[in-house]
Design an enzyme around this catalytic site. Structure first.
Site, short mmCIF file in Angstrom:
data_model
loop_
_atom_site.label_atom_id
_atom_site.label_comp_id
_atom_site.label_asym_id
_atom_site.label_seq_id
_atom_site.Cartn_x
_atom_site.Cartn_y
_atom_site.Cartn_z
N ALA A 10 1.87 2.93 11.92
CA ALA A 10 1.54 3.98 12.91
C ALA A 10 2.75 4.95 12.94
O ALA A 10 2.41 6.18 13.74
CB ALA A 10 1.55 3.20 14.25
N ARG A 35 9.76 1.41 11.16
CA ARG A 35 10.90 2.45 12.11
C ARG A 35 10.96 2.25 13.24
O ARG A 35 9.92 3.25 14.12
CB ARG A 35 10.54 3.89 11.25
CG ARG A 35 10.57 3.86 9.89
CD ARG A 35 10.17 5.35 9.21
NE ARG A 35 8.87 5.34 8.79
CZ ARG A 35 8.60 6.22 7.93
NH1 ARG A 35 9.11 7.14 7.37
NH2 ARG A 35 7.07 6.41 7.86
N TYR A 152 -1.65 0.86 -8.35
CA TYR A 152 -1.78 1.24 -7.02
C TYR A 152 -3.46 1.28 -6.88
O TYR A 152 -4.02 0.87 -5.79
CB TYR A 152 -1.58 2.80 -6.79
CG TYR A 152 -2.04 3.54 -5.58
CD1 TYR A 152 -1.54 2.96 -4.47
CD2 TYR A 152 -2.97 4.74 -5.64
CE1 TYR A 152 -2.06 3.64 -3.07
CE2 TYR A 152 -3.47 5.13 -4.46
CZ TYR A 152 -3.02 4.59 -3.18
OH TYR A 152 -3.55 5.11 -1.90
N PRO A 182 -10.22 7.55 1.77
CA PRO A 182 -9.78 8.92 1.67
C PRO A 182 -9.30 9.42 0.25
O PRO A 182 -9.06 9.07 -0.44
CB PRO A 182 -8.74 9.24 2.42
CG PRO A 182 -8.38 7.88 3.16
CD PRO A 182 -9.11 6.85 2.44
N GLY A 183 -9.72 10.74 -0.01
CA GLY A 183 -9.07 11.47 -1.31
C GLY A 183 -7.83 11.80 -0.84
O GLY A 183 -7.03 11.28 -0.35
N PHE A 189 2.61 10.42 1.66
CA PHE A 189 2.18 9.89 0.49
C PHE A 189 2.61 10.23 -0.88
O PHE A 189 3.49 9.47 -1.46
CB PHE A 189 0.51 9.83 0.53
CG PHE A 189 -0.17 9.13 -0.67
CD1 PHE A 189 -0.60 7.83 -0.70
CD2 PHE A 189 -0.48 9.87 -1.76
CE1 PHE A 189 -0.97 7.44 -1.48
CE2 PHE A 189 -0.97 9.19 -3.15
CZ PHE A 189 -1.49 7.92 -2.74
C1 8X3 Z 1 -4.76 8.42 -2.38
C2 8X3 Z 1 -5.96 9.13 -2.83
O1 8X3 Z 1 -6.63 10.00 -5.23
O2 8X3 Z 1 -4.26 10.23 -4.46
O3 8X3 Z 1 -4.95 7.18 -1.88
O4 8X3 Z 1 -5.05 8.27 -5.16
S1 8X3 Z 1 -5.29 9.40 -4.38
#
Ligand code: 8X3
Length: 249
Positions: A10, A35, A152, A182-183, A189
């Site tokens: 979160a 955290r 991944y 999601p894209g 990330f």
């Molecule tokens: C995030 C989307 O396409 O960068 O999970 O793997 S991608």
């Protein structure tokens, strides 16, 4: 109707955006993450706006920590109506035969095992009360496999499969399960994937307008608010400029 909503991961990105949107809607929030300082700040901010919010700091990759924390969570809030399994990460972007095993372990431990530990701890109570909603944040990497994505993508394929598995296993108990895929979303990330290389991470989001964490949170709020008899099973959400992991304008 006010719901108790637990969000893993979160403290940033999609999880943080969900917390603020659900807070505005007047739900009770259980925020979890690693955290403590960020969790505290979030709870302070939400509480100052009148939101009933609680923070629990623990590592979802540690089964014992999950069990202790969930016991405390149940003690504090009773049941959890909505579990948002949002915590997840990508680490590294190498060819499989050159991959870093420690990176693999981190992704498998968080994205698959952590999600399972949380679900195993929370779902029985949903089954007991015959109502609940589990929302798993997967990825378009759970639908396709792209070069360098290997482990991944495999972890997100596992999330996709587990969403289907949870739905068939708990359908008798009136539990909704939603898979969100999601894209490209601009969050921490890529910074995590590239191990703190900010210049490389920024480049990912400069090619076209990426999704924002708020865009995914909007969709999560929507699936959470559907009537009792409606379950959105699977949502693939990309930026308009991204057709799939392989094709962008
Ligand atoms: C995030 C989307 O396409 O960068 O999970 O793997 S991608």
């Amino acid at each position: 109707m006010m719901k108790t909503i637990l969000i893993t991961g979160a403290t940033a990105g999609i999880g943080e955006a969900c917390a603020s949107k659900f807070g505005v809607e007047g739900h009770r929030l259980v925020l979890t993450g690693r955290r403590q300082d960020r969790l505290n700040t979030m709870v302070e901010n939400l509480s100052s706006k009148g939101v009933d919010a609680y923070a629990f700091c623990f590592d979802i990759t540690k089964k014992e920590e999950v069990d202790v924390a969930v016991k405390e969570i149940f003690h504090t809030v009773g049941t959890v109506d909505v579990l948002i399994n949002n915590a997840g990460l990508a680490v590294g972007l190498e060819l499989l035969h050159e991959g870093v095993v420690d990176d693999w372990e981190r992704m498998i431990d968080t994205n698959i095992k952590g999600l399972l530990y949380m679900t195993r701890a929370i779902a029985p109570k949903m089954v007991e009360v015959q109502e609940g909603h589990i929302i798993n944040v997967s990825s378009i990497a759970g639908k396709d496999v792209y070069r360098f994505g290997n482990v991944y993508c495999a972890t997100k394929h596992a999330v996709d499969a587990l969403s289907k598995a949870m739905r068939v296993d708990m359908i008798q108990d009136n539990i909704k399960v939603t898979n969100i895929a999601p894209g490209m979303v601009e969050t921490e990330f890529s910074l995590v994937r590239f191990k703190g290389d900010a210049a490389r991470a920024d480049k990912v989001y400069q090619q076209f307008a990426p999704l924002l964490a708020e865009d995914i949170a909007d969709a999560i709020v929507y699936v959470t608010n559907t009537p009792k008899h409606v379950c959105i099973n699977d949502l693939v959400i990309t930026p308009t400029a991204q057709a799939n992991p392989f094709y962008t304008v």
